[in-house]
Scaffold this active site. Sequence first.
Site, short mmCIF file in Angstrom:
data_model
loop_
_atom_site.label_atom_id
_atom_site.label_comp_id
_atom_site.label_asym_id
_atom_site.label_seq_id
_atom_site.Cartn_x
_atom_site.Cartn_y
_atom_site.Cartn_z
N ASP A 75 3.12 -5.01 -8.64
CA ASP A 75 2.09 -5.59 -8.79
C ASP A 75 2.08 -5.92 -10.04
OD1 ASP A 75 -0.53 -6.42 -7.98
OD2 ASP A 75 -0.95 -4.82 -6.62
N ASP A 110 -4.53 -10.56 -1.27
CA ASP A 110 -4.55 -9.21 -0.92
C ASP A 110 -6.43 -9.21 0.20
OD1 ASP A 110 -4.06 -8.34 -2.63
OD2 ASP A 110 -5.67 -8.51 -4.25
C1 GLA Z 1 -3.50 -5.45 -6.18
C2 GLA Z 1 -2.88 -5.39 -4.89
C3 GLA Z 1 -3.05 -4.82 -3.90
C4 GLA Z 1 -3.43 -3.34 -4.12
C5 GLA Z 1 -4.01 -3.08 -5.48
C6 GLA Z 1 -3.87 -1.49 -5.79
O1 GLA Z 1 -4.93 -5.42 -6.04
O2 GLA Z 1 -3.26 -7.18 -4.58
O3 GLA Z 1 -2.63 -4.95 -2.91
O4 GLA Z 1 -1.50 -2.90 -4.18
O5 GLA Z 1 -3.52 -4.16 -7.09
O6 GLA Z 1 -5.16 -1.53 -7.01
#
Ligand code: GLA
Length: 730
Positions: free
Chosen positions: A460, A530
Amino acid sequence: MKRLIICLLGILGSLGYVEAENIEISTPHTSLLLSYETGGALKWVYYGNKLSETDIRSMKSGQWDAYPVYGLNTPSETALSVRHADGNMTLQLEVCEVESSSQDDAELFKVLLKDKVYPLHVTLYYKAYHDVDMIETWAEYSHQEKGEVLLNQFASAYLPIRRGDVWLSSLYGSWANEARLVQEPLLPGMKIVKNKDGVRNSHTAHAEVMFSLDGQPRENEGRVIGAALCYSGNYKLRIDTDESEYHHFFAGINEENSTYRLKADEVFRTPELALTYSEEGLSGCSRNFHRWARTHKLANGDQLRKILLNSWEGVYFKIDEEKMEQMMADIASMGGELFVMDDGWFGDKYPRNTDRSSLGDWMVNEKKLPSGINHLIDEAKGKGIKFGIWIEPEMANLKSELYEMHPDWVLKAKGRDVVTGRGGTQVVLDLANPEVQDFVFGVVDTLMTRYPEIDYIKWDANMSILNHGSGYLGAEEQSRMYIDYHRGLENVCQRIRRKYPKLTIQACASGGGRVNYGLLPYFDEFWVSDNTDALQRIYMQWGTSYFFPAIAMASHISASPNHQTFRTVPLKYRIDVAMSGRLGMEIQPQDMTESEKELYRKAIAEYKEIRPVVQQGDIYRLVSPYDKLGVASLMYVSPKKDEAVFYWWKMEHFHNQHLPRVKMAGLEPETYYRIHELNRIDKQPLDCEGQVFSGAYLMSNGLELPYNHLVDRTEKNEYASRVLRLEKVD
Ligand code: GLA
């Protein structure tokens, strides 16, 4: 190696004896034609459908420089602009040498150019693939001047596009609303598509575009040029429609706040611009991008992806051993193949319970997971599934052991307070610094050394570069920060891939912030967004599919009401949307009813059947959600055209609504296909169930699909969707 040494011929040229030479750069169905005269400039002549020998012989040298440079007679846009060591602001390039060599998968052309006066060299590369209509082009610069040369503008490539009714398709958006498609005619003036985030470059706009040359864009007809800048950092695409007969397209690193001081003998290499051309419309261009991605660009592009459950929307930060065991048991019982433990598993002194601490401290939190990661891997193994884990290795929180130990490792402007990101305490590590690169590589390497059976990493990156300042770079080098960050990142990725070529790695960046061909060589897939709302995903996945294949598009079924939009979408529809990409789940299975679990089981089993077609097949987009016809539809067809999967999603709901009958595409007209509905919930089969139709009929008429599901009154709702499997009948 074919080599044409022509500088000497320049003498003959000056005597008037030399004719223009052509450089024909071709793929199976396309040609890019350049020409030059000895000692003269490199000219662009043509890009499009493959040319015959006769066509080539008859074509006149083009009017446009193939790589326009700044300084002499250049009131218009240029690709390269420099300040020489002595202050001179001009360039004038002549072709010195042209080489071509065969590589395994492509023919590589190298055009060496030199400034007529200064010891400054520009090499242009053109890589034409043997098996797919894709040409990558990039530039390299070097010099032997007495002092540094300042690079003020350094585009990867330039392409003139003949004016007419040319339309641009590009992607824009924001967090949780990525890859929105916008289509517009190119009008006089300058159109700029750009990014300045520093870390994530595809939330707000994408570094890939398509040009429809024959008026309003059509999915399966018309001439289209596709272009993708293969870069993960700040970029700028410029399309200048000036007083001439052409649109002028430039693509490259965004030079703003990134002036580069090139030392003598140092080589500066731009990212590649990948170009494709199709006469089968936008979808035709997409198929070229997808084929190229699967065979040449994407990590492990020939391997089918596993069906997974990710813990994020199911438990968020509340990770503990019991929940992880339960989630693994549930996904295994439904036929899934992989479990991914998301954020929240790490941090010792500072446990990761919220987004305000712990990034950088990649050790297991023993309170949450007392038996450690090996225990979870064993549990997964016992259930016949694989185990994956989340990291965000380029980042730290101010509240972390890492920051306490290495406050100098974060990007920060000298003499100023640090500006923080997510959670009010997140900071970005300085990847220009080789020590930091070692650390970031070490995050993966240590995990993989301690737990070699980790099968999947979700990588990430949840913050922009908000501070222009590197403690590693000298005062003179500060303007290289954005560029060096991505060089550092690429270096780390290359090291990881050399050591762990088979590890599955997902590029996530607050959702779809890193959907680009700069990083995909090191990643197997990306998180589209997301936002997991099925209805909105249709738009986002539609746009993403313009340039990126389904195999790389992580597409998860999540809870209802949806956690981002709060929309209540029935499970059938959520499944039917997620099944058009790399299927996964992002939900707490504990909260499901038995009948829901049964639907999941069925969907997973059916997805396994169609997975090769979805993940390795050719896309044909049929009806766009943007056309507001009440329905959106696309299909994947196997390369042999013996199998296909057709998706149909109702986009709005009115009683006695007249939805268009969707014509299929990409089938063999003479072939007969048997139809079978997947994920069926209706009490009665569709009229077409089990029936056999010719490809010709399906492509000129399509099938009649009811706009409602035939279910008990208590189960009725406004949604309807269909997934049909087509199989060739002998
Ligand atoms: C980001 C990612 C999510 C998740 C969060 C965790 O927003 O896009 O899918 O993994 O971080 O903190």
